[in-house]
Design a protein around this motif. Structure first.
Motif, PDB file in Angstrom:
ATOM      1  N   GLY A  64     -15.119 139.310  34.276  1.00 49.11           N
ATOM      2  CA  GLY A  64     -15.824 138.116  34.734  1.00 49.11           C
ATOM      3  C   GLY A  64     -14.921 136.988  35.175  1.00 49.11           C
ATOM      4  O   GLY A  64     -15.243 135.814  35.010  1.00 49.11           O
ATOM      5  N   GLY A  65     -13.771 137.328  35.773  1.00 54.79           N
ATOM      6  CA  GLY A  65     -12.854 136.310  36.276  1.00 54.79           C
ATOM      7  C   GLY A  65     -11.939 135.705  35.230  1.00 54.79           C
ATOM      8  O   GLY A  65     -11.190 134.770  35.530  1.00 54.79           O
ATOM      9  N   ARG A  66     -11.970 136.233  34.012  1.00 57.08           N
ATOM     10  CA  ARG A  66     -11.134 135.729  32.913  1.00 57.08           C
ATOM     11  C   ARG A  66     -10.461 136.906  32.213  1.00 57.08           C
ATOM     12  O   ARG A  66     -10.802 138.067  32.431  1.00 57.08           O
ATOM     13  CB  ARG A  66     -12.010 134.964  31.906  1.00 57.08           C
ATOM     14  CG  ARG A  66     -12.753 133.758  32.442  1.00 57.08           C
ATOM     15  CD  ARG A  66     -11.869 132.535  32.501  1.00 57.08           C
ATOM     16  NE  ARG A  66     -11.316 132.186  31.200  1.00 57.08           N
ATOM     17  CZ  ARG A  66     -11.933 131.424  30.272  1.00 57.08           C
ATOM     18  NH1 ARG A  66     -13.145 130.930  30.531  1.00 57.08           N
ATOM     19  NH2 ARG A  66     -11.348 131.127  29.118  1.00 57.08           N
ATOM     20  N   ILE A  67      -9.511 136.597  31.343  1.00 54.02           N
ATOM     21  CA  ILE A  67      -8.978 137.649  30.492  1.00 54.02           C
ATOM     22  C   ILE A  67     -10.054 138.018  29.475  1.00 54.02           C
ATOM     23  O   ILE A  67     -10.936 137.204  29.167  1.00 54.02           O
ATOM     24  CB  ILE A  67      -7.679 137.206  29.771  1.00 54.02           C
ATOM     25  CG1 ILE A  67      -7.954 136.052  28.796  1.00 54.02           C
ATOM     26  CG2 ILE A  67      -6.604 136.834  30.775  1.00 54.02           C
ATOM     27  CD1 ILE A  67      -6.768 135.708  27.927  1.00 54.02           C
ATOM     28  N   PRO A  68     -10.049 139.225  28.950  1.00 54.31           N
ATOM     29  CA  PRO A  68     -11.071 139.600  27.972  1.00 54.31           C
ATOM     30  C   PRO A  68     -11.030 138.680  26.743  1.00 54.31           C
ATOM     31  O   PRO A  68      -9.970 138.482  26.144  1.00 54.31           O
ATOM     32  CB  PRO A  68     -10.697 141.032  27.592  1.00 54.31           C
ATOM     33  CG  PRO A  68      -9.944 141.546  28.781  1.00 54.31           C
ATOM     34  CD  PRO A  68      -9.178 140.361  29.294  1.00 54.31           C
ATOM     35  N   PHE A  69     -12.173 138.125  26.396  1.00 50.38           N
ATOM     36  CA  PHE A  69     -12.263 137.228  25.246  1.00 50.38           C
ATOM     37  C   PHE A  69     -11.751 137.910  23.983  1.00 50.38           C
ATOM     38  O   PHE A  69     -11.126 137.275  23.128  1.00 50.38           O
ATOM     39  CB  PHE A  69     -13.719 136.794  25.050  1.00 50.38           C
ATOM     40  CG  PHE A  69     -13.925 135.841  23.910  1.00 50.38           C
ATOM     41  CD1 PHE A  69     -13.512 134.520  24.005  1.00 50.38           C
ATOM     42  CD2 PHE A  69     -14.525 136.266  22.729  1.00 50.38           C
ATOM     43  CE1 PHE A  69     -13.683 133.635  22.948  1.00 50.38           C
ATOM     44  CE2 PHE A  69     -14.709 135.393  21.670  1.00 50.38           C
ATOM     45  CZ  PHE A  69     -14.295 134.077  21.778  1.00 50.38           C
ATOM     46  N   LEU A  70     -11.961 139.200  23.898  1.00 54.52           N
ATOM     47  CA  LEU A  70     -11.513 139.994  22.759  1.00 54.52           C
ATOM     48  C   LEU A  70     -10.016 139.853  22.507  1.00 54.52           C
ATOM     49  O   LEU A  70      -9.554 139.920  21.359  1.00 54.52           O
ATOM     50  CB  LEU A  70     -11.852 141.469  23.031  1.00 54.52           C
ATOM     51  CG  LEU A  70     -11.229 142.538  22.130  1.00 54.52           C
ATOM     52  CD1 LEU A  70     -11.904 142.519  20.770  1.00 54.52           C
ATOM     53  CD2 LEU A  70     -11.368 143.913  22.782  1.00 54.52           C
ATOM     54  N   LEU A  71      -9.228 139.648  23.572  1.00 55.96           N
ATOM     55  CA  LEU A  71      -7.773 139.660  23.454  1.00 55.96           C
ATOM     56  C   LEU A  71      -7.168 138.308  23.121  1.00 55.96           C
ATOM     57  O   LEU A  71      -5.994 138.224  22.750  1.00 55.96           O
ATOM     58  CB  LEU A  71      -7.147 140.166  24.759  1.00 55.96           C
ATOM     59  CG  LEU A  71      -7.511 141.578  25.195  1.00 55.96           C
ATOM     60  CD1 LEU A  71      -6.733 141.948  26.446  1.00 55.96           C
ATOM     61  CD2 LEU A  71      -7.237 142.575  24.074  1.00 55.96           C
ATOM     62  N   GLU A  72      -7.936 137.239  23.265  1.00 54.59           N
ATOM     63  CA  GLU A  72      -7.375 135.906  23.043  1.00 54.59           C
ATOM     64  C   GLU A  72      -6.723 135.749  21.670  1.00 54.59           C
ATOM     65  O   GLU A  72      -5.601 135.222  21.577  1.00 54.59           O
ATOM     66  CB  GLU A  72      -8.444 134.836  23.256  1.00 54.59           C
ATOM     67  CG  GLU A  72      -8.712 134.530  24.720  1.00 54.59           C
ATOM     68  CD  GLU A  72      -9.503 133.246  24.893  1.00 54.59           C
ATOM     69  OE1 GLU A  72      -9.174 132.250  24.221  1.00 54.59           O
ATOM     70  OE2 GLU A  72     -10.456 133.253  25.682  1.00 54.59           O
ATOM     71  N   PRO A  73      -7.382 136.162  20.584  1.00 49.59           N
ATOM     72  CA  PRO A  73      -6.739 135.987  19.270  1.00 49.59           C
ATOM     73  C   PRO A  73      -5.376 136.669  19.180  1.00 49.59           C
ATOM     74  O   PRO A  73      -4.418 136.094  18.645  1.00 49.59           O
ATOM     75  CB  PRO A  73      -7.750 136.615  18.302  1.00 49.59           C
ATOM     76  CG  PRO A  73      -9.059 136.491  19.001  1.00 49.59           C
ATOM     77  CD  PRO A  73      -8.749 136.703  20.452  1.00 49.59           C
ATOM     78  N   TRP A  74      -5.268 137.903  19.721  1.00 43.98           N
ATOM     79  CA  TRP A  74      -3.980 138.598  19.655  1.00 43.98           C
ATOM     80  C   TRP A  74      -2.949 137.915  20.539  1.00 43.98           C
ATOM     81  O   TRP A  74      -1.797 137.714  20.128  1.00 43.98           O
ATOM     82  CB  TRP A  74      -4.135 140.058  20.076  1.00 43.98           C
ATOM     83  CG  TRP A  74      -2.856 140.834  19.920  1.00 43.98           C
ATOM     84  CD1 TRP A  74      -2.386 141.424  18.776  1.00 43.98           C
ATOM     85  CD2 TRP A  74      -1.861 141.065  20.930  1.00 43.98           C
ATOM     86  NE1 TRP A  74      -1.161 142.008  19.021  1.00 43.98           N
ATOM     87  CE2 TRP A  74      -0.826 141.806  20.326  1.00 43.98           C
ATOM     88  CE3 TRP A  74      -1.764 140.717  22.271  1.00 43.98           C
ATOM     89  CZ2 TRP A  74       0.308 142.212  21.038  1.00 43.98           C
ATOM     90  CZ3 TRP A  74      -0.634 141.113  22.978  1.00 43.98           C
ATOM     91  CH2 TRP A  74       0.383 141.857  22.367  1.00 43.98           C
TER      92      TRP A  74
END
Length: 267
Positions: A64-74
């Motif tokens: 969706g035009g962003r990095i995967p939200f799942l990866l932000e914490p890592w």
């Protein structure tokens, strides 16, 4: 600059990002390579550390035009110390929008120095036989481009005496980043009678959304709609439910994003 180790960190549920990274590593041609595949949950438990003597290549798909939200914490646990970094995003032939600049900003915040960036095209996760989108990409031409990009990065690194001498690349994107559209759970996976309960789908799910004891059920609260389970099913028993939002968006992509887009580099 004297680089001791090339570190490859990537998230690749359907294998497209991994293919691009492998080709780039070939072009970079370093003797010592550390592979950090963070696709599976257990691999995202430990932070990655890198020094000024390492070259970090970090690559993620675009959601969706962003990095995967799942990866932000890592990503926000990266421990970088003046580390030269190359940022790469892989998108499904629509647009990468703010993903590359977002990735670059996080890397910089964590102590890295971005030397360059690239955006490559991979087959869209929602692509299907009925609604194909960027099928079989990255293809041979894409992988040659990725290898060439790796060679260009190696030449740029070898020409530097110090990371302080590195020019800052003009990474495209907007700040603030594109707003993430809120969405609730989406129950879109159907499993037909061809399923033989082999369990490959559960093994390959990057968020553990498929219970090995109930293989025909996908937990919509955990699912990130990467469609890895559909792509890896050897019996082709998994698919998107007819009329679901995923099928609808795949149809839109097929009709509006058919024109081939090429890889782009930023130094």
């Amino acid at each position: 600059m004297n680089i001791r180790t090339l570190k490859l960190a990537y998230f690749s549920p359907t294998g497209t990002t991994a293919a691009v990274v492998e080709a780039m590593a070939k072009g970079l041609d370093y003797d010592v390579v550390e592979d950090v595949d963070i696709t599976m949950p257990e691999e995202r438990q430990e932070p990655l550390q890198a020094s000024a003597e390492d070259l970090l290549l970090v690559a993620v798909p675009v959601y969706g035009g962003r990095i995967p939200f799942l990866l932000e914490p890592w990503l926000r646990t990266l421990e970088l110390d003046g580390t030269p970094v190359v940022c790469v995003v892989v998108y499904g032939n629509r647009a990468f929008e703010d993903a590359l600049i977002e990735l670059s900003d996080i890397v910089t915040e964590r102590g890295g120095t971005v030397l360059g960036g690239a955006a490559f095209v991979g087959e869209h996760s929602f692509s299907s036989e009925e609604y194909p989108v960027a099928v079989d990409r990255p293809d041979a031409d894409d992988l040659r481009s990725a290898e060439d990009f790796g060679r260009q990065v190696r030449e740029a690194v070898d020409a530097l005496d110090s990371i302080d001498d590195a020019p800052r690349p003009d990474i495209p994107g907007d700040r603030p980043y594109k707003e993430r559209k809120p969405r609730g759970p989406v129950d879109f996976i159907q499993v037909d009678d061809g399923c033989v309960l082999c369990g490959i789908c559960a093994e390959q799910c990057p968020v553990g959304a498929i219970d090995e004891k109930d293989l025909k059920h996908t937990d919509p609260d955990k699912c990130i709609m990467c469609c890895a389970c559909i792509k890896v099913c050897p019996e082709h028993a998994r698919s998107a439910k007819p009329g679901c939002p995923v099928e609808g968006f795949a149809k839109w992509l097929n009709e509006n994003c058919a024109e081939r887009k090429e890889p782009t580099y930023f130094f």
